[in-house]
Design a protein around this motif. Structure first.
Motif, short mmCIF file in Angstrom:
data_model
loop_
_atom_site.label_atom_id
_atom_site.label_comp_id
_atom_site.label_asym_id
_atom_site.label_seq_id
_atom_site.Cartn_x
_atom_site.Cartn_y
_atom_site.Cartn_z
N LYS A 245 0.82 -1.22 0.00
CA LYS A 245 0.00 0.00 0.00
C LYS A 245 0.86 1.27 0.00
N ALA A 246 2.05 1.17 -0.63
CA ALA A 246 2.87 2.37 -0.79
C ALA A 246 2.36 3.12 -2.01
N ASP A 247 1.18 3.70 -1.87
CA ASP A 247 0.59 4.45 -2.99
C ASP A 247 -0.15 5.68 -2.48
N GLY A 248 -0.37 6.63 -3.38
CA GLY A 248 -1.09 7.86 -3.03
C GLY A 248 -0.42 8.61 -1.88
N LEU A 285 -1.76 -2.35 -5.70
CA LEU A 285 -2.81 -1.64 -6.42
C LEU A 285 -2.31 -1.10 -7.75
N HIS A 286 -1.13 -0.44 -7.73
CA HIS A 286 -0.57 0.14 -8.95
C HIS A 286 0.50 -0.73 -9.59
N GLY A 287 0.81 -1.83 -8.97
CA GLY A 287 1.81 -2.74 -9.54
C GLY A 287 3.25 -2.26 -9.41
N THR A 288 3.49 -1.26 -8.55
CA THR A 288 4.87 -0.77 -8.41
C THR A 288 5.63 -1.57 -7.35
N GLY A 289 6.92 -1.76 -7.61
CA GLY A 289 7.78 -2.45 -6.65
C GLY A 289 7.73 -3.97 -6.76
#
Lengths: 376, 376
Positions: A245-248, A285-289
């Motif tokens: 959840k490292a997003d937004g 969620l964003h597919g990063t990392g």
């Protein structure tokens, strides 16, 4: 790989499979349903339980055959047990080299979302990915962490993926055996990445750590607060800590948490010899990392294979599995013995009250146990 | 309490006791010596092994009777085992309420010096203090952490103290049983503070944690460096961390280390419900900080008795002891079975190589085990 490989959800054979596997918690409560399944197996005994045929189809990549094999492995019926052992003897030499990855995390850490995103990424890279679950709580709650059909819907539809809910019923030790044997079946079916999910209940993390190559802890932001409630020793089992959840707006906090974890990890011995456990951030969620994480796992495997730690761990795991199964069977024989069952409660109470020395209580129990030749 | 209670080191009875207890590592290697002791016991069988007499003397505070009782408890001879059980049945209801304190620490942390200084302080306060040791390494090295007669010389001379070296021989499980039963004998003899020392080998800390009320970790200055080499999970067992050698030029560093430990402890769950584990400094050399530590332990006991945690833990420990002894006895019966012994090595190798499924190997082993009624 196209739609022709996509499982047909309306396939009657698949439907049968769903009855036995997607409602595991119900099986023991609904003897009628259990019986229906037994009958189905018996009815089709020659056709359906032809072990060689199942094995051949399974190795050929047939997912229905794999499902059937796992249902057989998970069955508590005695005749199924024998057949499952026969099947495994076939499959064992055919298992492909895979990487077994354990994933745990507190509820709310986003395990499903993470596994779905990570699984799809690997499937798209050409890997065959099997998702298994070890859920000791399912016997208590009647539920199952992978029981919900709507979970991981996109991954479930991918032709390279196979999702299996947690095995039902039985002791934690039983779940243990079944999951390990399911791993072998999946590897024989050509799945080269296994994702084994568990929830933090009882000894389940230790159990999963004991059957995987790489163990990952999914964490939330706010390390300090979360650690207070985190199970003792759990960080020391992990080869990587992943702050999801490292997003937004959460990115800054996730990075801070990541640093905090890395500081604490500095004080702990690594779970794997020669490997420094580190914390990473990602956003399922964003597919990063996620790609970076896969590189870390690849690196881990390469290093471990070079140093021999990888093979050494697998050999040790096999050995530990053998001994834990022996212990489980011995204890079942003892504690299910009618004489032992009869006198244990009052003896235990006397020991706790301090009326009977422990050694004396043990002697009395073993005298009872020896009255009849134990059924082991 | 004066010199008349001081043990007479030249007393022939005491000498005999020394032969059996102060050279535990030698016993199994020197069968001749073992036999001599057996003969002594046999020769004096009626007089010396009159259980009621030993019990009466022991409860009256006679240290020679207590030593004899412990030698009987530690003996591996079958007839002694029966007599020991008989003795314990007498002693169990007579055990005085005590506080059982476990003490561990890396080599060099100054455990002996600490125990001696702390023990003398408590003896001077009027407590009767027994010092026991759990040393699983003694079976390997032939040595013993309390084997050196010159250790704790001043405490050994104190009329209120009783020092017993670590039990010899046998498995870790055996040491376990013997130490627990020795605890009961000491409590029946009126010792109200038990200090149980262990070294950080294998599972010994977990074992000692499982038999004490309060568990103390002795640490050195320089937390960061030391923690790197500290055994996993050890801090999470402790009710207090004591940084010893806080004297001379070391004081500033000791205080810094103490703060570092307290910071790390903040991230760990406490070992005891309702109790915040903290770090303290002391100097066994100068006797500073020891009284404060005793206050902490008193506070711990009071709080635990109020909340019920104290009694609850003891009951749980008794129960766990019962089950661990059952498991130990079951496994001994299985792994000592001639048929099992014969086929286990090759089966284990096949399992590790991946030629035989674990379940199948277990089945073969249990078939062998059932060939003859197991000797349990």
């Amino acid at each position: 790989m196209g739609d022709q490989n996509r499982p047909e959800w309306t396939d009657p054979e698949k439907e049968e499979n769903f009855t036995t596997t997607y409602m595991p918690g119900l099986k023991s409560k609904h003897d009628g349903m259990e019986q229906t399944n037994r009958k189905r197996f018996q009815k089709k005994d020659n056709a359906e339980l032809d072990i060689q045929e199942i094995a051949a189809k399974l190795v050929g990549g047939n997912r229905i055959a794999l499902s059937k094999a796992i249902t057989l492995i998970e069955s508590n019926a005695k005749d199924h047990y024998q057949k499952a052992q026969e099947l495994l003897t076939y499959l064992l030499p055919l298992a492909v080299p895979s990487i077994r990855i354990g994933i745990t995390g507190v509820p709310g850490a986003g395990k499903s979302t993470f596994i779905e995103a990570f699984g799809i990424l690997l499937c798209e890279m050409g890997y065959k990915v099997a998702v298994l679950a070890v859920d000791p709580s399912s016997t208590v709650t009647g539920g199952s962490i992978l029981g919900d059909k709507t979970r991981m819907e996109n991954l479930a539809r991918h032709p390279n993926a196979f999702i299996r809910p947690s095995p039902s019923g039985g002791t934690l030790g039983g779940v243990h055996r079944k999951t390990r044997e399911t791993v072998i079946a999946c590897e024989a079916a050509g799945y080269d990445v296994l994702l084994i999910e568990t929830v933090g209940v009882g000894q389940s993390e230790v159990m999963v750590r004991g059957m995987v190559d790489f163990f990952m802890l999914l964490a939330l932001t706010g390390a300090g607060d979360e650690l207070q409630g985190m199970k003792k020793g759990i960080m020391e089992l992990a080869d990587a800590i992943v702050i999801n959840k490292a997003d937004g707006e959460n990115v800054t906090l996730a990075r801070k948490t990541c640093r905090e974890y890395n500081q604490i990890l500095h004080f702990l011995l690594p779970a794997t010899k020669g490997w420094q456990t580190r914390a990473f951030t990602c956003s399922a969620l964003h597919g990063t990392g996620l790609e970076a994480l896969w590189s870390v796992i690849q690196k881990f495997k390469e290093k471990g294979e070079e140093s021999g730690v990888f093979t050494e761990r697998r050999h040790l795991q096999e050995k530990e599995w053998l001994y834990s199964m022996i212990r489980e069977k011995l204890e079942n024989a003892f504690f299910d013995h009618p004489g032992v069952k009869r006198i244990l409660p009052s003896l235990q109470a006397s020991v706790i009250k301090g009326d009977v020395p422990v050694s004396k209580a043990v002697d009395s129990l073993f005298q009872e146990f020896q009255q009849n030749k134990p059924e082991v």
